[in-house]
Design a protein around this motif. Structure first.
Motif, mmCIF file in Angstrom:
data_model
loop_
_atom_site.group_PDB
_atom_site.id
_atom_site.type_symbol
_atom_site.label_atom_id
_atom_site.label_comp_id
_atom_site.label_asym_id
_atom_site.label_seq_id
_atom_site.Cartn_x
_atom_site.Cartn_y
_atom_site.Cartn_z
ATOM 1 N N THR A 1 -5.555 0.162 -7.020
ATOM 2 C CA THR A 1 -5.133 0.537 -5.707
ATOM 3 C C THR A 1 -4.214 -0.519 -5.551
ATOM 4 O O THR A 1 -4.338 -1.807 -5.607
ATOM 5 N N VAL A 2 -2.729 0.094 -5.439
ATOM 6 C CA VAL A 2 -1.630 -1.048 -5.088
ATOM 7 C C VAL A 2 -1.784 -1.096 -3.487
ATOM 8 O O VAL A 2 -1.756 -0.137 -2.823
ATOM 9 N N PRO A 3 -1.922 -2.277 -2.975
ATOM 10 C CA PRO A 3 -2.047 -2.480 -1.510
ATOM 11 C C PRO A 3 -0.752 -2.013 -0.616
ATOM 12 O O PRO A 3 0.313 -2.340 -1.168
ATOM 13 N N ARG A 4 -0.810 -1.555 0.425
ATOM 14 C CA ARG A 4 0.261 -1.372 1.379
ATOM 15 C C ARG A 4 1.129 -2.574 1.238
ATOM 16 O O ARG A 4 0.654 -3.780 1.454
ATOM 17 N N GLY A 5 2.555 -2.054 1.372
ATOM 18 C CA GLY A 5 3.425 -3.211 1.347
ATOM 19 C C GLY A 5 3.779 -3.854 0.208
ATOM 20 O O GLY A 5 4.786 -4.704 0.110
ATOM 21 N N THR A 6 2.987 -3.753 -0.816
ATOM 22 C CA THR A 6 3.347 -4.478 -2.184
ATOM 23 C C THR A 6 4.431 -3.679 -2.954
ATOM 24 O O THR A 6 4.172 -2.575 -3.382
ATOM 25 N N GLU B 1 -1.818 4.827 -21.148
ATOM 26 C CA GLU B 1 -1.858 3.565 -20.632
ATOM 27 C C GLU B 1 -0.815 3.461 -19.789
ATOM 28 O O GLU B 1 0.283 3.843 -19.948
ATOM 29 N N LEU B 2 -1.122 2.887 -18.583
ATOM 30 C CA LEU B 2 -0.088 2.542 -17.499
ATOM 31 C C LEU B 2 -0.105 1.218 -17.143
ATOM 32 O O LEU B 2 -1.003 0.669 -17.005
ATOM 33 N N HIS B 3 1.146 0.454 -17.121
ATOM 34 C CA HIS B 3 1.197 -0.625 -16.701
ATOM 35 C C HIS B 3 1.924 -0.773 -15.079
ATOM 36 O O HIS B 3 2.671 0.289 -14.736
ATOM 37 N N ILE B 4 1.493 -1.400 -14.198
ATOM 38 C CA ILE B 4 2.052 -1.615 -13.016
ATOM 39 C C ILE B 4 2.394 -3.089 -12.839
ATOM 40 O O ILE B 4 1.551 -4.025 -12.668
ATOM 41 N N ALA B 5 3.665 -3.136 -12.496
ATOM 42 C CA ALA B 5 4.258 -4.479 -12.314
ATOM 43 C C ALA B 5 4.140 -4.562 -10.935
ATOM 44 O O ALA B 5 4.534 -3.767 -9.876
ATOM 45 N N LEU B 6 3.870 -5.915 -10.431
ATOM 46 C CA LEU B 6 3.537 -6.074 -8.778
ATOM 47 C C LEU B 6 4.233 -7.549 -8.455
ATOM 48 O O LEU B 6 4.254 -8.420 -9.329
ATOM 49 N N ARG B 7 4.949 -7.301 -7.174
ATOM 50 C CA ARG B 7 5.448 -8.545 -6.656
ATOM 51 C C ARG B 7 4.766 -9.031 -5.799
ATOM 52 O O ARG B 7 4.861 -8.227 -4.439
ATOM 53 N N GLU B 8 3.959 -10.032 -5.671
ATOM 54 C CA GLU B 8 3.141 -10.439 -4.809
ATOM 55 C C GLU B 8 3.584 -11.892 -4.179
ATOM 56 O O GLU B 8 4.606 -12.729 -4.836
ATOM 57 N N PRO B 9 2.911 -12.324 -3.350
ATOM 58 C CA PRO B 9 3.216 -13.743 -2.833
ATOM 59 C C PRO B 9 3.193 -14.799 -3.783
ATOM 60 O O PRO B 9 3.927 -15.674 -3.946
ATOM 61 N N ALA B 10 2.171 -14.689 -4.668
ATOM 62 C CA ALA B 10 2.206 -15.728 -5.701
ATOM 63 C C ALA B 10 3.048 -15.527 -6.743
ATOM 64 O O ALA B 10 3.062 -16.383 -7.698
ATOM 65 N N GLY B 11 3.761 -14.544 -6.860
ATOM 66 C CA GLY B 11 4.886 -14.152 -7.890
ATOM 67 C C GLY B 11 4.573 -12.816 -8.352
ATOM 68 O O GLY B 11 3.775 -12.022 -8.053
ATOM 69 N N GLU B 12 5.333 -12.440 -9.636
ATOM 70 C CA GLU B 12 5.089 -11.254 -10.276
ATOM 71 C C GLU B 12 4.001 -11.226 -11.435
ATOM 72 O O GLU B 12 3.434 -12.286 -11.975
ATOM 73 N N ARG B 13 3.129 -10.166 -11.428
ATOM 74 C CA ARG B 13 2.381 -9.853 -12.539
ATOM 75 C C ARG B 13 2.251 -8.553 -12.892
ATOM 76 O O ARG B 13 2.669 -7.527 -11.862
ATOM 77 N N THR B 14 1.586 -7.968 -13.999
ATOM 78 C CA THR B 14 1.643 -6.602 -14.366
ATOM 79 C C THR B 14 -0.060 -6.342 -14.767
ATOM 80 O O THR B 14 -0.623 -7.183 -15.449
ATOM 81 N N VAL B 15 -0.619 -5.444 -14.079
ATOM 82 C CA VAL B 15 -1.753 -4.873 -14.353
ATOM 83 C C VAL B 15 -1.579 -4.235 -15.611
ATOM 84 O O VAL B 15 -0.650 -3.136 -15.508
ATOM 85 N N VAL B 16 -2.599 -3.623 -16.352
ATOM 86 C CA VAL B 16 -2.530 -2.788 -17.482
ATOM 87 C C VAL B 16 -3.937 -1.822 -17.161
ATOM 88 O O VAL B 16 -4.956 -2.337 -17.192
#
Length: 131
Positions: free
Chosen positions: A83-88, A60-75
């Motif tokens: 797919t992590v969008p470019r620049g994220t 299982e892979l978790h990907i923490a993301l810093r987005e304009p709306a804040g941080e979140r993690t997808v599991v």
């Protein structure tokens, strides 16, 4: 790597033990298909010019993301894609370990164009050849 023969992902993964050190199993046009063994945390980083595709082969892979709306993690469980969008800014994490497949332009650095300090357990590479 012989492009005219099938490539066993199981054999490719069995050919190395290093964590966070992707291996290029084949290329498609100008893109590398890379496999990696991962455990623990990678590093916060971003790819300014390309998206990054992940497929979880095992674990299982978790990907923490810093987005304009804040941080979140997808599991991502085994078999999931994301797919992590470019620049994220993102940080892959595998609490229990995982094997993953990534699809990104050849020459893309595993720690992106912008990143935090790279810890010793993370290999800053454009991908190693198999075997």
């Amino acid at each position: 790597m012989e492009p005219t023969k099938p490539i066993s992902l199981a054999k490719a993964l069995a050919s190395f033990d290093a964590l966070w050190s992707p291996r290029v199993v084949t290329t498609v046009n100008d893109y590398d298909v890379r496999v990696a063994k991962v455990a623990g945390e990678h590093v916060w980083h971003a790819h300014d010019h390309t998206d990054e595709f992940f497929l979880v082969l095992d674990g299982e892979l978790h990907i923490a993301l810093r987005e304009p709306a804040g941080e979140r993690t997808v599991v991502l469980p085994k078999g999931a894609v994301f797919t992590v969008p470019r620049g994220t800014e993102h940080k892959p994490i595998a609490p229990e370990g995982a094997t993953i497949l990534m699809f990104e332009p050849s020459g893309t650095l595993s720690v992106g164009d912008r990143h935090d300090e790279v810890p010793d357990h993370v290999d800053a590479t454009t991908g190693h050849a198999l075997g």
